[in-house]
Design a protein around this motif. Structure first.
Motif, PDB file in Angstrom:
ATOM      1  N   SER A  62      -3.515   1.616  -3.241  1.00 25.57           N
ATOM      2  CA  SER A  62      -3.197   0.228  -2.942  1.00 25.57           C
ATOM      3  C   SER A  62      -3.733  -0.673  -4.060  1.00 25.57           C
ATOM      4  O   SER A  62      -4.810  -0.426  -4.613  1.00 25.57           O
ATOM      5  CB  SER A  62      -3.829  -0.176  -1.611  1.00 25.57           C
ATOM      6  OG  SER A  62      -3.824  -1.583  -1.466  1.00 25.57           O
ATOM      7  N   VAL A  86       8.712  -2.607   1.857  1.00 27.86           N
ATOM      8  CA  VAL A  86       8.732  -3.090   3.238  1.00 27.86           C
ATOM      9  C   VAL A  86      10.165  -3.461   3.576  1.00 27.86           C
ATOM     10  O   VAL A  86      10.797  -4.243   2.883  1.00 27.86           O
ATOM     11  CB  VAL A  86       7.802  -4.319   3.392  1.00 27.86           C
ATOM     12  CG1 VAL A  86       7.869  -4.846   4.802  1.00 27.86           C
ATOM     13  CG2 VAL A  86       6.381  -3.956   3.016  1.00 27.86           C
ATOM     14  N   SER A 142       6.275   0.693   7.518  1.00 25.71           N
ATOM     15  CA  SER A 142       7.103   1.356   6.501  1.00 25.71           C
ATOM     16  C   SER A 142       6.552   2.734   6.156  1.00 25.71           C
ATOM     17  O   SER A 142       7.316   3.699   6.006  1.00 25.71           O
ATOM     18  CB  SER A 142       7.183   0.508   5.235  1.00 25.71           C
ATOM     19  OG  SER A 142       7.922  -0.655   5.466  1.00 25.71           O
ATOM     20  N   LEU A 143       5.239   2.831   6.047  1.00 25.78           N
ATOM     21  CA  LEU A 143       4.615   4.130   5.771  1.00 25.78           C
ATOM     22  C   LEU A 143       4.851   5.097   6.926  1.00 25.78           C
ATOM     23  O   LEU A 143       5.054   6.294   6.710  1.00 25.78           O
ATOM     24  CB  LEU A 143       3.115   3.970   5.490  1.00 25.78           C
ATOM     25  CG  LEU A 143       2.759   3.339   4.153  1.00 25.78           C
ATOM     26  CD1 LEU A 143       1.268   3.000   4.096  1.00 25.78           C
ATOM     27  CD2 LEU A 143       3.136   4.269   2.998  1.00 25.78           C
ATOM     28  N   GLN A 167       3.202  -4.642   8.223  1.00 31.33           N
ATOM     29  CA  GLN A 167       4.559  -4.265   7.796  1.00 31.33           C
ATOM     30  C   GLN A 167       4.523  -3.014   6.921  1.00 31.33           C
ATOM     31  O   GLN A 167       5.367  -2.134   7.060  1.00 31.33           O
ATOM     32  CB  GLN A 167       5.200  -5.396   6.989  1.00 31.33           C
ATOM     33  CG  GLN A 167       5.922  -6.428   7.813  1.00 31.33           C
ATOM     34  CD  GLN A 167       6.660  -7.386   6.892  1.00 31.33           C
ATOM     35  OE1 GLN A 167       6.047  -8.023   6.042  1.00 31.33           O
ATOM     36  NE2 GLN A 167       7.961  -7.483   7.079  1.00 31.33           N
ATOM     37  N   GLU A 168       3.552  -2.942   6.014  1.00 32.19           N
ATOM     38  CA  GLU A 168       3.435  -1.775   5.139  1.00 32.19           C
ATOM     39  C   GLU A 168       3.127  -0.518   5.951  1.00 32.19           C
ATOM     40  O   GLU A 168       3.664   0.554   5.673  1.00 32.19           O
ATOM     41  CB  GLU A 168       2.362  -2.000   4.075  1.00 32.19           C
ATOM     42  CG  GLU A 168       2.760  -3.003   3.013  1.00 32.19           C
ATOM     43  CD  GLU A 168       1.632  -3.382   2.080  1.00 32.19           C
ATOM     44  OE1 GLU A 168       1.902  -3.559   0.876  1.00 32.19           O
ATOM     45  OE2 GLU A 168       0.469  -3.512   2.554  1.00 32.19           O
ATOM     46  N   GLU A 204       3.546   0.935  -4.914  1.00 27.56           N
ATOM     47  CA  GLU A 204       4.067  -0.140  -4.090  1.00 27.56           C
ATOM     48  C   GLU A 204       4.689   0.431  -2.832  1.00 27.56           C
ATOM     49  O   GLU A 204       5.402   1.423  -2.898  1.00 27.56           O
ATOM     50  CB  GLU A 204       5.138  -0.890  -4.886  1.00 27.56           C
ATOM     51  CG  GLU A 204       5.040  -2.377  -4.749  1.00 27.56           C
ATOM     52  CD  GLU A 204       6.045  -3.079  -5.629  1.00 27.56           C
ATOM     53  OE1 GLU A 204       7.109  -3.463  -5.100  1.00 27.56           O
ATOM     54  OE2 GLU A 204       5.765  -3.207  -6.834  1.00 27.56           O
ATOM     55  N   VAL A 205       4.406  -0.184  -1.717  1.00 28.07           N
ATOM     56  CA  VAL A 205       4.997   0.263  -0.450  1.00 28.07           C
ATOM     57  C   VAL A 205       6.165  -0.658  -0.147  1.00 28.07           C
ATOM     58  O   VAL A 205       5.976  -1.849   0.096  1.00 28.07           O
ATOM     59  CB  VAL A 205       3.968   0.197   0.705  1.00 28.07           C
ATOM     60  CG1 VAL A 205       4.616   0.622   2.006  1.00 28.07           C
ATOM     61  CG2 VAL A 205       2.755   1.045   0.390  1.00 28.07           C
ATOM     62  N   PHE A 252      -3.585  -2.171   3.754  1.00 21.24           N
ATOM     63  CA  PHE A 252      -2.149  -2.297   3.954  1.00 21.24           C
ATOM     64  C   PHE A 252      -1.883  -3.306   5.061  1.00 21.24           C
ATOM     65  O   PHE A 252      -2.611  -3.356   6.059  1.00 21.24           O
ATOM     66  CB  PHE A 252      -1.509  -0.957   4.343  1.00 21.24           C
ATOM     67  CG  PHE A 252      -1.524   0.062   3.246  1.00 21.24           C
ATOM     68  CD1 PHE A 252      -0.798  -0.130   2.078  1.00 21.24           C
ATOM     69  CD2 PHE A 252      -2.248   1.228   3.386  1.00 21.24           C
ATOM     70  CE1 PHE A 252      -0.813   0.818   1.059  1.00 21.24           C
ATOM     71  CE2 PHE A 252      -2.257   2.191   2.386  1.00 21.24           C
ATOM     72  CZ  PHE A 252      -1.540   1.982   1.216  1.00 21.24           C
ATOM     73  N   SER A 253      -0.837  -4.081   4.892  1.00 22.15           N
ATOM     74  CA  SER A 253      -0.419  -5.024   5.931  1.00 22.15           C
ATOM     75  C   SER A 253       0.209  -4.238   7.087  1.00 22.15           C
ATOM     76  O   SER A 253       0.531  -3.052   6.949  1.00 22.15           O
ATOM     77  CB  SER A 253       0.602  -6.009   5.358  1.00 22.15           C
ATOM     78  OG  SER A 253       1.829  -5.335   5.102  1.00 22.15           O
TER      79      SER A 253
END
Length: 175
Positions: free
Chosen positions: A87, A174, A31-32, A27-28, A171-172, A24-25
């Motif tokens: 992912s 963002v 968000s998580l 940013q992700e 999909e996460v 995960f980035s």
């Protein structure tokens, strides 16, 4: 990382990224974390069974009771690690390892005919009879080179599912 209500630091984000194999980035992960905090209604730092069941998609999943055994009480870092199997960047092996854990409900490292039959029962409900499920499963195992008495290990699962083109992604969003 402290309580769920505290903010993530850059160090926390990088630590979580490393823990989930950089699937995960940053940013992700942020968000998580926001979603985790929404689910952790009492800001305890982990998500309980009831909180997981408040997610309609989770509660409606026919395998939710099996999944609850895997996710009840997860802190944020472990929550992200669990989700990392979904992912798009996760390997087929990581996805199969999660599926194996769903089937291996007693956590003995082996999946029996009855373990698979229980999952089939959960998935098919009243659409199939027990006899139909047994016929399908017996044939499937036979085609894969296993008998009804065999115990499947994680390596067996990887061999069977590894060529399947398994698609298991979420999909996460963002912000």
């Amino acid at each position: 990382m402290g309580s769920a209500s505290s903010m993530l630091t850059q160090y926390d984000i990088e630590e979580v990224q490393e823990h989930c194999h950089n699937l995960f980035s940053q940013q992700e992960i942020v968000s998580l974390y926001q979603r985790f905090c929404q689910l952790d209604r009492n800001a305890k730092g982990f998500i309980s069974t009831d909180e997981f069941l408040s997610v309609p998609e989770f509660a409606m999943n026919p395998l939710s009771q099996r999944l609850l055994k895997m996710v009840d009480g997860l802190n944020f870092k472990d929550f992200v690690a669990f989700l990392s199997a979904f992912s798009a960047k996760a390997s087929i092996q990581q996805k199969i390892e999660l599926i194996f854990k769903v089937y291996d409900s007693d956590c003995n490292g082996k999946v029996s005919y009855n373990d698979i039959l229980e999952v089939l029962r959960d998935l098919s409900g009243s659409f199939m009879s027990d006899e139909q499920r047994e016929q399908v499963l017996t044939q499937l195992l036979k085609e894969a080179g296993f008998s009804r008495d065999a115990y499947l290990t994680l390596d067996n699962f990887i061999k069977v599912f590894g060529k399947s083109g398994l698609k298991m992604e979420v999909e996460v969003p963002v912000d």
